[in-house]
Design an enzyme around this catalytic site. Structure first.
Site, PDB file in Angstrom:
ATOM      1  N   SER A 131      33.724  37.451  46.686  1.00 20.22           N
ATOM      2  CA  SER A 131      32.474  37.076  47.358  1.00 20.22           C
ATOM      3  C   SER A 131      31.994  35.700  46.906  1.00 20.22           C
ATOM      4  CB  SER A 131      31.378  38.097  47.039  1.00 20.22           C
ATOM      5  OG  SER A 131      31.824  39.383  47.359  1.00 20.22           O
ATOM      6  N   GLY A 132      31.986  35.491  45.589  1.00 16.59           N
ATOM      7  CA  GLY A 132      31.441  34.245  45.052  1.00 16.59           C
ATOM      8  C   GLY A 132      32.323  33.045  45.345  1.00 16.59           C
ATOM      9  N   VAL A 196      44.667  32.951  37.118  1.00 16.06           N
ATOM     10  CA  VAL A 196      44.418  31.934  36.097  1.00 16.06           C
ATOM     11  C   VAL A 196      44.519  32.639  34.754  1.00 16.06           C
ATOM     12  CG1 VAL A 196      42.625  30.457  35.084  1.00 16.06           C
ATOM     13  CG2 VAL A 196      42.977  30.491  37.559  1.00 16.06           C
ATOM     14  N   CYS A 279      26.328  46.278  40.641  1.00 19.31           N
ATOM     15  CA  CYS A 279      25.466  47.178  41.406  1.00 19.31           C
ATOM     16  C   CYS A 279      25.002  48.360  40.543  1.00 19.31           C
ATOM     17  CB  CYS A 279      26.137  47.683  42.666  1.00 19.31           C
ATOM     18  SG  CYS A 279      24.907  48.476  43.722  1.00 19.31           S
ATOM     19  N   ASP A 412      29.620  37.986  39.247  1.00 22.85           N
ATOM     20  CA  ASP A 412      29.547  39.020  38.208  1.00 22.85           C
ATOM     21  C   ASP A 412      29.949  38.539  36.820  1.00 22.85           C
ATOM     22  OD1 ASP A 412      28.836  40.705  40.242  1.00 22.85           O
ATOM     23  OD2 ASP A 412      30.776  41.709  40.404  1.00 22.85           O
ATOM     24  N   LYS A 420      23.963  42.214  38.847  1.00 19.14           N
ATOM     25  CA  LYS A 420      25.279  41.748  39.298  1.00 19.14           C
ATOM     26  C   LYS A 420      25.538  42.329  40.687  1.00 19.14           C
ATOM     27  CE  LYS A 420      27.264  41.193  34.676  1.00 19.14           C
ATOM     28  NZ  LYS A 420      27.094  39.730  34.617  1.00 19.14           N
ATOM     29  N   ALA A 423      24.304  40.387  46.658  1.00 13.80           N
ATOM     30  CA  ALA A 423      23.049  39.744  47.071  1.00 13.80           C
ATOM     31  C   ALA A 423      22.737  38.555  46.157  1.00 13.80           C
ATOM     32  CB  ALA A 423      21.918  40.765  47.025  1.00 13.80           C
ATOM     33  N   CYS A 455      19.372  45.697  45.343  1.00  9.97           N
ATOM     34  CA  CYS A 455      20.122  46.941  45.240  1.00  9.97           C
ATOM     35  C   CYS A 455      19.568  47.930  46.265  1.00  9.97           C
ATOM     36  CB  CYS A 455      19.963  47.482  43.810  1.00  9.97           C
ATOM     37  SG  CYS A 455      21.043  48.861  43.485  1.00  9.97           S
TER      38      CYS A 455
END
Ligand code: FAD
Length: 526
Positions: A131-132, A196, A279, A412, A420, A423, A455
């Protein structure tokens, strides 16, 4: 001594003692490699002491020390040279991780499998296509199309994890939570399908699992967190059978719903490990949705529900607790605080817990939903960029590494105190993108993240308590109270969670559309 075998010829471990050398000799070790600088910590056994002991057994010893994050070609080529001789090698450092990384890099170097990437330099390198990583890449491209961006991630699949609790509650199709990673990589970004293994901040470089070094002007660290399934004895081997499940895995969320729909009576246990977890509400969401179904089918009177929580409160932000407690009463849930799951015996159907004093108790179950303990990924925990708990250290507002100004973090993996959540990532990605673009233009004007996280607590089928808050647990609702009262369960919030947010994710957030997430200047963000 815990020995990890990496290949036919190579094993690694944490720091060894002179008395371990005999044991290694008996196992056939011919070469010892120390990857730990002497005097790294007080009381550490010096290499010379180990070397002296090794000589007694005819074992050759090599001193190839480096600190975390500072492996150089000198160590890689020396180790690669040892590998060519096909002799039994045992390498050690503080935990074994550095030695493992050196072996990975050296193996790749000796097979000269560099895939033409050596010496590649990108404007931006992003670790993680979750996501990030994807949201940040898109936000960067939206600002400056010409940026040369590499996204590094070994996974073929990209997941929308927030829907997994709904899958476990029978309210979402699991297949709708997964896309090919290739399909979410933004146009004109390069995807390097590797892990990595090391970040070398001083060299502006990351080392990949194939040994290649990739250079950057700016680095975005977004590898998420690690689910530590092995942290609970007996869990891994029984997951997906014996009534043991978890919505924290793509393949298991459908099993949760299967168990819920087939359960007629008995005991159902839901567990929550120590914070931080991704979450924080997910363990209890699984419980409410299961109970809601049992109530609907008239089975709840025959099902005894227990919620075992390592923490001391139902939810970290007090304002939401009263609404949740209403449901705890409605579903007759027995709350067991400060109790940590440490072992599961799937065949006997017994879960074992420890309280704060270390006292053990056990509970028989017919169904158990486990949320695993969580921690930062190994290569971050082992790096110079992490705090004493292993999380990536960044400035809480600008999300810039406090150590290297050209390293940034999203998601996260951060040591920040926000929830975390995806959202949070939705708000963080534009902040990082904007601050990198400013840095590239040598501007000192930065934008700030205010710690927003959300949440959506699904308390029954059709209703959600939409918890939204920022740093310090301050409430930060998106909608006016007349439309959605966040501290109460509403159908509006269920509609948002089930129908709107997945669309916002795939078509907004991952495409650089910063809906309700425009970054704010530092002073305004507070
Ligand atoms: P991720 O999205 O997990 O991505 C990390 C990526 O990094 C992965 O693709 C991984 O393969 C890659 N990676 C890992 N290690 C390496 C490496 N060494 N090298 C290269 N790549 C690497 N959030 C909400 O907002 N609302 C919710 O209702 C919600 N519910 C949830 C329910 C469940 C059951 C779960 C599991 C999560 C939930 N979340 C929710 C949390 C949300 O999914 C995460 O917070 C979010 O995905 C974090 O994004 P990330 O980019 O940090 O990590």
């Amino acid at each position: 001594m815990n020995i990890e075998k990496l290949s036919e010829f190579v094993s690694v471990s944490a720091q060894i003692k002179p008395e371990d050398v005999k044991n290694l000799a008996e196992l056939g070790v011919e070469v010892l490699v120390c990857n730990r600088p002497d005097q790294e910590e007080a009381g550490q056994i010096a290499f010379a002491e180990i070397e002296q002991e090794a000589k007694k057994y005819g074992i050759e010893s090599f001193y190839l020390p480096f600190t975390a994050g500072n492996m150089t070609s000198k160590e890689t080529s020396a180790f690669a040279n040892l590998l060519t001789k096909e002799q039994s090698i045992h390498a050690y450092c503080r935990t074994g991780n550095r030695s493992k990384k050196l072996w990975q890099a050296a193996s790749a170097a000796s097979s000269s499998d560099t895939h033409g990437l050596d010496a590649s330099k990108f404007d931006i390198v992003i670790i993680g296509a979750g996501s990030g990583g994807i949201a940040t890449a898109s936000s960067l491209k939206k600002r400056q199309r010409h940026l040369r961006i590499a996204i590094i991630d070994p996974s073929n699949d990209h997941y929308y994890q927030p829907a997994w609790t709904m899958v476990g509650g029978g309210a979402f199709d699991i297949e709708q939570t997964k896309r090919n990673t290739l399909d979410v990589i933004p146009e004109d970004c390069e995807w390097l399908q590797y892990s990595v293994v090391d970040i070398q901040g001083k060299n502006n470089a990351v080392v990949l699992s194939n040994g290649t070094t990739v250079y950057y002007s700016h680095l975005v660290v977004a590898p998420g967190l690690q689910l530590n399934w092995g942290g609970i004895e007996g869990l891994e081997e029984t997951l997906g059978k014996n009534g043991v499940t978890s919505n924290y895995r793509f393949d298991l969320a459908p099993y949760t719903w299967e168990l819920v729909t087939t359960m007629k009576k008995g005991k159902a246990i839901f567990t929550q490990p120590a914070m931080p977890i991704k979450c924080a509400g997910a363990p209890q969401k699984a419980m409410y949705l299961s109970a809601s179904e049992w109530l609907r089918k008239g089975k709840l009177d025959d099902i005894n529900i227990q919620f075992y929580n390592s923490g001391a409160a139902l939810f970290g932000v007090e304002a939401y607790v009263p609404a949740l407690m209403e449901y705890v009463k409605k579903y007759k849930v027995e709350l067991c605080f400060k109790q940590t799951l440490f072992k599961v015996d799937g065949e006997k159907k017994i879960a074992y817990f420890k309280n704060e004093k270390g006292e053990v108790s056990e509970s028989q179950f017919d169904f158990i939903h486990v949320c695993p303990p969580q921690r930062a990924p190994d290569f971050i925990r082992e790096s110079e960029l992490s705090d004493d708990k292993g999380w990536l250290v960044v400035d809480a507002e600008t999300l810039q590494s406090t150590q290297y100004p050209n390293i940034w973090g999203v998601g996260d993996v951060l040591n920040t105190t926000n929830a975390k959540t995806m959202a949070a990532v939705r708000k963080q990605a534009p902040v990082v993108a904007q601050n990198i673009v400013a840095a590239l233009a040598s501007s000192s004007t930065q934008v700030a993240y205010n710690g927003y996280g959300s949440c959506p607590l699904m308390v029954e089928h059709g209703k959600v308590v939409l918890a939204e808050f920022c740093y310090g647990g301050e409430l930060d609702p998106t909608f006016p109270a007349w439309l959605n009262k966040g501290t109460q369960p509403t159908s509006f919030a269920w509609f948002l969670k089930a129908s709107i947010l997945p669309y916002v994710y795939w078509h907004g957030m991952l495409k650089g559309k910063e809906w309700l997430a425009s970054p704010k200047a530092k002073a305004e963000a507070k």
